[in-house]
Scaffold this motif. Structure first.
Motif, PDB file in Angstrom:
ATOM      1  N   ILE A 183       8.452 -12.151   6.066  1.00 33.81           N
ATOM      2  CA  ILE A 183       8.944 -10.816   5.720  1.00 33.81           C
ATOM      3  C   ILE A 183       8.595 -10.429   4.276  1.00 33.81           C
ATOM      4  N   GLN A 184       8.751 -11.389   3.343  1.00 33.30           N
ATOM      5  CA  GLN A 184       8.296 -11.099   1.964  1.00 33.30           C
ATOM      6  C   GLN A 184       6.807 -10.773   1.966  1.00 33.30           C
ATOM      7  N   GLY A 185       6.060 -11.522   2.776  1.00 39.08           N
ATOM      8  CA  GLY A 185       4.617 -11.298   2.869  1.00 39.08           C
ATOM      9  C   GLY A 185       4.275  -9.940   3.459  1.00 39.08           C
ATOM     10  N   MET A 186       5.041  -9.512   4.461  1.00 42.69           N
ATOM     11  CA  MET A 186       4.824  -8.175   5.040  1.00 42.69           C
ATOM     12  C   MET A 186       5.038  -7.097   3.984  1.00 42.69           C
ATOM     13  N   ILE A 187       6.093  -7.272   3.186  1.00 47.09           N
ATOM     14  CA  ILE A 187       6.379  -6.295   2.132  1.00 47.09           C
ATOM     15  C   ILE A 187       5.229  -6.283   1.118  1.00 47.09           C
ATOM     16  N   ASN A 188       4.794  -7.476   0.691  1.00 51.14           N
ATOM     17  CA  ASN A 188       3.669  -7.561  -0.261  1.00 51.14           C
ATOM     18  C   ASN A 188       2.409  -6.910   0.298  1.00 51.14           C
ATOM     19  N   SER A 189       2.062  -7.253   1.540  1.00 49.71           N
ATOM     20  CA  SER A 189       0.819  -6.745   2.139  1.00 49.71           C
ATOM     21  C   SER A 189       0.885  -5.236   2.331  1.00 49.71           C
ATOM     22  N   THR A 190       2.058  -4.736   2.705  1.00 51.71           N
ATOM     23  CA  THR A 190       2.202  -3.293   2.925  1.00 51.71           C
ATOM     24  C   THR A 190       2.084  -2.543   1.599  1.00 51.71           C
ATOM     25  N   ARG A 191       2.698  -3.098   0.544  1.00 56.98           N
ATOM     26  CA  ARG A 191       2.534  -2.482  -0.787  1.00 56.98           C
ATOM     27  C   ARG A 191       1.050  -2.478  -1.168  1.00 56.98           C
ATOM     28  N   ASP A 192       0.380  -3.562  -0.875  1.00 61.75           N
ATOM     29  CA  ASP A 192      -1.043  -3.724  -1.185  1.00 61.75           C
ATOM     30  C   ASP A 192      -1.899  -2.638  -0.525  1.00 61.75           C
ATOM     31  N   VAL A 193      -1.695  -2.415   0.772  1.00 60.53           N
ATOM     32  CA  VAL A 193      -2.560  -1.444   1.462  1.00 60.53           C
ATOM     33  C   VAL A 193      -2.246  -0.002   1.043  1.00 60.53           C
ATOM     34  N   LEU A 194      -1.028   0.234   0.561  1.00 60.97           N
ATOM     35  CA  LEU A 194      -0.719   1.603   0.101  1.00 60.97           C
ATOM     36  C   LEU A 194      -1.575   1.995  -1.095  1.00 60.97           C
ATOM     37  N   ALA A 195      -2.118   1.006  -1.806  1.00 63.32           N
ATOM     38  CA  ALA A 195      -2.994   1.299  -2.947  1.00 63.32           C
ATOM     39  C   ALA A 195      -4.424   1.627  -2.499  1.00 63.32           C
ATOM     40  N   LEU A 196      -4.727   1.419  -1.218  1.00 58.22           N
ATOM     41  CA  LEU A 196      -6.086   1.702  -0.733  1.00 58.22           C
ATOM     42  C   LEU A 196      -6.259   3.202  -0.499  1.00 58.22           C
ATOM     43  N   ASP A 197      -7.540   3.600  -0.440  1.00 56.47           N
ATOM     44  CA  ASP A 197      -7.877   5.014  -0.341  1.00 56.47           C
ATOM     45  C   ASP A 197      -8.174   5.389   1.114  1.00 56.47           C
ATOM     46  N   PHE A 198      -7.144   5.812   1.843  1.00 58.41           N
ATOM     47  CA  PHE A 198      -7.326   6.241   3.240  1.00 58.41           C
ATOM     48  C   PHE A 198      -6.298   7.333   3.548  1.00 58.41           C
ATOM     49  N   ASP A 199      -6.510   8.046   4.656  1.00 55.99           N
ATOM     50  CA  ASP A 199      -5.584   9.120   5.043  1.00 55.99           C
ATOM     51  C   ASP A 199      -4.805   8.793   6.313  1.00 55.99           C
ATOM     52  N   THR A 200      -5.497   8.134   7.260  1.00 52.92           N
ATOM     53  CA  THR A 200      -4.898   7.935   8.581  1.00 52.92           C
ATOM     54  C   THR A 200      -4.645   6.456   8.820  1.00 52.92           C
ATOM     55  N   PHE A 201      -3.473   6.150   9.332  1.00 57.90           N
ATOM     56  CA  PHE A 201      -3.149   4.772   9.687  1.00 57.90           C
ATOM     57  C   PHE A 201      -3.078   4.644  11.203  1.00 57.90           C
ATOM     58  N   VAL A 202      -3.725   3.584  11.725  1.00 59.42           N
ATOM     59  CA  VAL A 202      -3.629   3.270  13.153  1.00 59.42           C
ATOM     60  C   VAL A 202      -3.086   1.854  13.258  1.00 59.42           C
ATOM     61  N   GLY A 203      -2.032   1.675  14.028  1.00 57.25           N
ATOM     62  CA  GLY A 203      -1.411   0.365  14.184  1.00 57.25           C
ATOM     63  C   GLY A 203      -1.796  -0.297  15.496  1.00 57.25           C
ATOM     64  N   GLY A 204      -1.692  -1.612  15.538  1.00 56.42           N
ATOM     65  CA  GLY A 204      -1.920  -2.373  16.770  1.00 56.42           C
ATOM     66  C   GLY A 204      -0.797  -2.171  17.781  1.00 56.42           C
ATOM     67  N   HIS A 205       0.301  -1.547  17.308  1.00 55.58           N
ATOM     68  CA  HIS A 205       1.395  -1.114  18.182  1.00 55.58           C
ATOM     69  C   HIS A 205       1.860   0.254  17.666  1.00 55.58           C
ATOM     70  N   ALA A 206       2.548   0.962  18.511  1.00 49.90           N
ATOM     71  CA  ALA A 206       3.243   2.208  18.147  1.00 49.90           C
ATOM     72  C   ALA A 206       2.281   3.302  17.657  1.00 49.90           C
ATOM     73  N   ASP A 207       2.751   4.094  16.665  1.00 52.48           N
ATOM     74  CA  ASP A 207       2.123   5.389  16.402  1.00 52.48           C
ATOM     75  C   ASP A 207       1.003   5.370  15.359  1.00 52.48           C
ATOM     76  N   ILE A 208       0.174   6.410  15.445  1.00 52.66           N
ATOM     77  CA  ILE A 208      -0.757   6.749  14.367  1.00 52.66           C
ATOM     78  C   ILE A 208       0.046   7.524  13.323  1.00 52.66           C
ATOM     79  N   GLY A 209      -0.284   7.362  12.047  1.00 52.32           N
ATOM     80  CA  GLY A 209       0.487   8.086  11.041  1.00 52.32           C
ATOM     81  C   GLY A 209      -0.228   8.222   9.721  1.00 52.32           C
ATOM     82  N   THR A 210       0.560   8.596   8.718  1.00 49.50           N
ATOM     83  CA  THR A 210       0.032   8.844   7.375  1.00 49.50           C
ATOM     84  C   THR A 210       0.612   7.819   6.404  1.00 49.50           C
ATOM     85  N   LYS A 211       0.139   7.888   5.160  1.00 50.54           N
ATOM     86  CA  LYS A 211       0.690   7.020   4.116  1.00 50.54           C
ATOM     87  C   LYS A 211       2.191   7.251   3.932  1.00 50.54           C
ATOM     88  N   ALA A 212       2.607   8.517   4.071  1.00 45.04           N
ATOM     89  CA  ALA A 212       4.038   8.821   3.895  1.00 45.04           C
ATOM     90  C   ALA A 212       4.878   8.048   4.903  1.00 45.04           C
TER      91      ALA A 212
END
Ligand SMILES: [Zn+2]
Length: 283
Positions: A183-212
């Protein structure tokens, strides 16, 4: 009796004809492949197709036939998002001369050690791998432990889209007791990807979404984690933490009522064991 048998037969035919699969265009040659709760993505370029995750044998066979039917270029690369069998089985459907299989070093090692019945990766990497195909760039990045072994983010540069499996799930609570999650790792990794330059997120489960929406998801994880840490600090039992828990800003997430107590228990167990709060002399 006969009528019943015919009715059952027609029910099963209709059900299998409906197939739970769909292919959705995301723009600029990128597509999402949906099998019930699981999602894969693939990019079609002039030089061939890059597929991320094969899901399972039945889904992979269906997808292979569809790709052959719809596109006049072959699959060139198959990327595994991580080591879990519900995302990377069925890869043999794509195993042919000229097809390269790619995974992170730790996913490749896990596939080998546990004798996972999928195609062994040809290429593995440690931190980052850039794949240039048909004038397009795909970036694979490892962000440290988060879920499973060697789970990477996949960035499609031209499409400004990021694909992540399991450790970011939009518009849904994390799965039950967060089995297998760091869980700490998930938080770290998620913070990490928020610094990347993209607009659309696609997950291996559930919804497509935005950085927000990723920020909202991260907010839930951080609030959940803090809730349990401070509960343990205050000397509360697991059931006291569960009974008193209120994470109001996230109450609208699907499965909030059903899974919040499970999410708390999963975090509690990790904190007691993995972080050793269960034997800290000050608690
Ligand atoms: Zn999964």
């Amino acid at each position: 009796m006969r009528i019943v048998a015919i009715w059952f037969l027609s029910f099963f035919v209709a059900h299998s004809a409906l197939a739970d699969y769909s292919i959705e265009p995301l723009g600029d040659g990128l597509y999402r492949f949906v099998d019930d709760r699981h999602r894969a993505v693939f990019l079609v370029t002039d030089e061939g197709i890059v597929l991320v995750d094969t899901l399972n044998s039945r889904a992979a066979a269906w997808l292979k036939a569809e790709l052959d039917k719809r596109f006049d270029v072959p699959v060139r690369y198959v990327i595994y998002s991580h080591n879990h069998s519900d995302h990377i089985y069925g890869a043999e459907a794509f195993d042919a001369p000229g097809v390269t299989f790619i995974a992170h070093r730790l996913a490749a090692q896990d596939i080998q050690i546990t004798k996972t019945k999928t195609v062994a990766p040809d290429i593995s990497f440690s931190d980052q791998l850039a794949l240039d195909v048909g004038g397009q760039r795909i970036l694979l990045r490892y962000h440290g432990p988060n879920d499973g072994r060697g789970s990477v983010s996949v960035e499609f540069k031209r499409q400004r889209t990021l694909f992540v499996v399991d450790w970011i799930v939009l518009n849904r609570m994390p799965w039950r007791k967060l089995w297998s999650y760091d869980i700490q790792g998930m938080i770290n990794s998620t913070r990490d990807v928020l610094a990347l330059d993209f607009d659309t997120f696609v997950g291996g489960h559930a919804d497509i979404g935005t950085k927000a929406e990723i920020v909202h998801y991260l907010g839930y994880l951080e609030a959940l984690y803090e809730l349990v840490v401070s509960g343990i600090q205050a000397g509360k039992t697991l059931s006291e933490i569960q009974q008193q828990a209120r994470l109001a800003p996230y109450a609208g997430l699907p499965h909030y009522d059903a899974w919040l107590a499970d999410n708390i228990e999963g975090v509690y167990e990790r904190l007691m064991e993995e972080s050793g709060m269960g034997w800290r002399p000050d608690l």
